[in-house]
Scaffold this active site. Structure first.
Site, PDB file in Angstrom:
ATOM      1  N   GLU A  14      21.402  17.962  -3.811  1.00  0.00           N
ATOM      2  CA  GLU A  14      22.590  17.434  -3.125  1.00  0.00           C
ATOM      3  C   GLU A  14      22.756  15.944  -3.403  1.00  0.00           C
ATOM      4  O   GLU A  14      23.859  15.445  -3.649  1.00  0.00           O
ATOM      5  CB  GLU A  14      22.453  17.617  -1.599  1.00  0.00           C
ATOM      6  CG  GLU A  14      22.394  19.052  -1.123  1.00  0.00           C
ATOM      7  CD  GLU A  14      20.967  19.576  -1.005  1.00  0.00           C
ATOM      8  OE1 GLU A  14      20.138  19.321  -1.901  1.00  0.00           O
ATOM      9  OE2 GLU A  14      20.694  20.259  -0.003  1.00  0.00           O
ATOM     10  N   CYS A  17      19.473  14.323   3.065  1.00  0.00           N
ATOM     11  CA  CYS A  17      20.754  14.675   2.423  1.00  0.00           C
ATOM     12  C   CYS A  17      21.869  14.765   3.463  1.00  0.00           C
ATOM     13  O   CYS A  17      23.004  14.363   3.205  1.00  0.00           O
ATOM     14  CB  CYS A  17      20.626  15.976   1.650  1.00  0.00           C
ATOM     15  SG  CYS A  17      19.619  15.787   0.164  1.00  0.00           S
ATOM     16  N   ASN A  41      17.856  19.562  -8.397  1.00  0.00           N
ATOM     17  CA  ASN A  41      16.727  18.738  -7.960  1.00  0.00           C
ATOM     18  C   ASN A  41      15.870  18.300  -9.147  1.00  0.00           C
ATOM     19  O   ASN A  41      15.749  19.006 -10.138  1.00  0.00           O
ATOM     20  CB  ASN A  41      15.878  19.444  -6.890  1.00  0.00           C
ATOM     21  CG  ASN A  41      15.395  20.824  -7.297  1.00  0.00           C
ATOM     22  OD1 ASN A  41      16.050  21.538  -8.039  1.00  0.00           O
ATOM     23  ND2 ASN A  41      14.237  21.200  -6.801  1.00  0.00           N
ATOM     24  N   GLU A  74      12.005  16.609  -9.783  1.00  0.00           N
ATOM     25  CA  GLU A  74      10.733  16.284  -9.138  1.00  0.00           C
ATOM     26  C   GLU A  74       9.910  15.316  -9.978  1.00  0.00           C
ATOM     27  O   GLU A  74      10.128  15.170 -11.185  1.00  0.00           O
ATOM     28  CB  GLU A  74       9.944  17.582  -8.887  1.00  0.00           C
ATOM     29  CG  GLU A  74      10.698  18.513  -7.941  1.00  0.00           C
ATOM     30  CD  GLU A  74       9.952  19.779  -7.610  1.00  0.00           C
ATOM     31  OE1 GLU A  74       8.964  20.113  -8.297  1.00  0.00           O
ATOM     32  OE2 GLU A  74      10.353  20.431  -6.634  1.00  0.00           O
ATOM     33  N   CYS A  80      16.542  15.547  -4.168  1.00  0.00           N
ATOM     34  CA  CYS A  80      17.206  16.833  -3.929  1.00  0.00           C
ATOM     35  C   CYS A  80      18.474  16.976  -4.769  1.00  0.00           C
ATOM     36  O   CYS A  80      19.108  15.986  -5.144  1.00  0.00           O
ATOM     37  CB  CYS A  80      17.618  16.949  -2.464  1.00  0.00           C
ATOM     38  SG  CYS A  80      16.253  17.041  -1.303  1.00  0.00           S
ATOM     39  N   CYS A 130      18.320  19.115   3.521  1.00  0.00           N
ATOM     40  CA  CYS A 130      17.305  18.412   4.313  1.00  0.00           C
ATOM     41  C   CYS A 130      17.951  17.280   5.121  1.00  0.00           C
ATOM     42  O   CYS A 130      19.117  16.933   4.916  1.00  0.00           O
ATOM     43  CB  CYS A 130      16.209  17.866   3.396  1.00  0.00           C
ATOM     44  SG  CYS A 130      16.680  16.349   2.517  1.00  0.00           S
TER      45      CYS A 130
HETATM   46  N1  THU Z   1      15.307  20.457  -2.283  1.00  0.00           N
HETATM   47  C1  THU Z   1      16.611  20.274  -2.625  1.00  0.00           C
HETATM   48  O1  THU Z   1      16.938  20.021  -3.789  1.00  0.00           O
HETATM   49  N2  THU Z   1      17.548  20.390  -1.634  1.00  0.00           N
HETATM   50  C2  THU Z   1      17.277  20.681  -0.344  1.00  0.00           C
HETATM   51  O2  THU Z   1      18.175  20.733   0.471  1.00  0.00           O
HETATM   52  C3  THU Z   1      15.902  20.919   0.074  1.00  0.00           C
HETATM   53  C4  THU Z   1      14.845  20.723  -0.944  1.00  0.00           C
HETATM   54  C5  THU Z   1      14.286  20.371  -3.332  1.00  0.00           C
HETATM   55  C6  THU Z   1      13.380  19.190  -3.272  1.00  0.00           C
HETATM   56  C7  THU Z   1      12.165  19.715  -4.003  1.00  0.00           C
HETATM   57  O3  THU Z   1      12.345  19.506  -5.398  1.00  0.00           O
HETATM   58  C8  THU Z   1      12.171  21.196  -3.742  1.00  0.00           C
HETATM   59  O4  THU Z   1      13.467  21.499  -3.275  1.00  0.00           O
HETATM   60  C9  THU Z   1      11.135  21.652  -2.742  1.00  0.00           C
HETATM   61  O5  THU Z   1      11.234  20.947  -1.578  1.00  0.00           O
END
Ligand code: THU
Length: 139
Positions: free
Chosen positions: A58, A92, A45, A47, A56, A89
């Protein structure tokens, strides 16, 4: 799928997770996609200070793979420090339903990576939206 392959995919996701860029949530996620030819493409991920731009793990892995010409996948592994493993999520799930509809989904807690939970993309997003009718085809 062979247990060895599964473990190799989870290991790739764990390695990708170390490269997560998650200064805001502190929640590091790693993902690894397995192509039909046995290649592994991973992602983590990323941000943004503008939180909504976050992507994310994925989706990073999927976008990397697709733009490297890899279009058919058998599995994806997702890992994070979460007791029952990080569930993908909704966004994804939608993309996986479109680009990896037959894939198995393995999720694991990065602290206990040997305990792998198994799902399918189809089970995670039943009745997925697939496409809009093209112009000139129906009304
Ligand atoms: N996140 C993912 O990378 N994958 C998921 O399936 C759920 C959430 C990340 C997004 C964000 O950077 C952090 O987790 C918190 O939500």
């Amino acid at each position: 799928m062979q247990n060895e392959t599964k473990k190799r995919l989870v290991a790739a996701a764990l390695s990708a997770r170390t490269r997560a860029v998650a200064p805001y949530s502190g929640f590091q996620v790693g993902a690894a996609l397995l192509t039909v030819s046995g290649e592994i493409i991973s992602g983590a991920n990323v941000e943004s200070a503008s939180y909504g731009l976050t992507c994310c793990a994925e989706r990073i892995a999927l976008f990397k793979a697709l733009t490297e010409g890899k279009t058919r996948f058998t599995a994806i592994a997702v890992v994070a420090r979460a007791p029952r493993g990080p569930m993908p999520c909704g966004a994804c799930r939608q993309l996986l339903a479109e680009y990896a509809p037959g894939a198995e989904v393995f999720v694991a807690d990065s602290a206990k990576p040997g305990r792998i939970r198994n799902f399918t993309v189809a089970a995670l997003l039943p009745e997925a939206f697939r496409s809009v009718p093209r112009k000139g085809k129906g009304k």
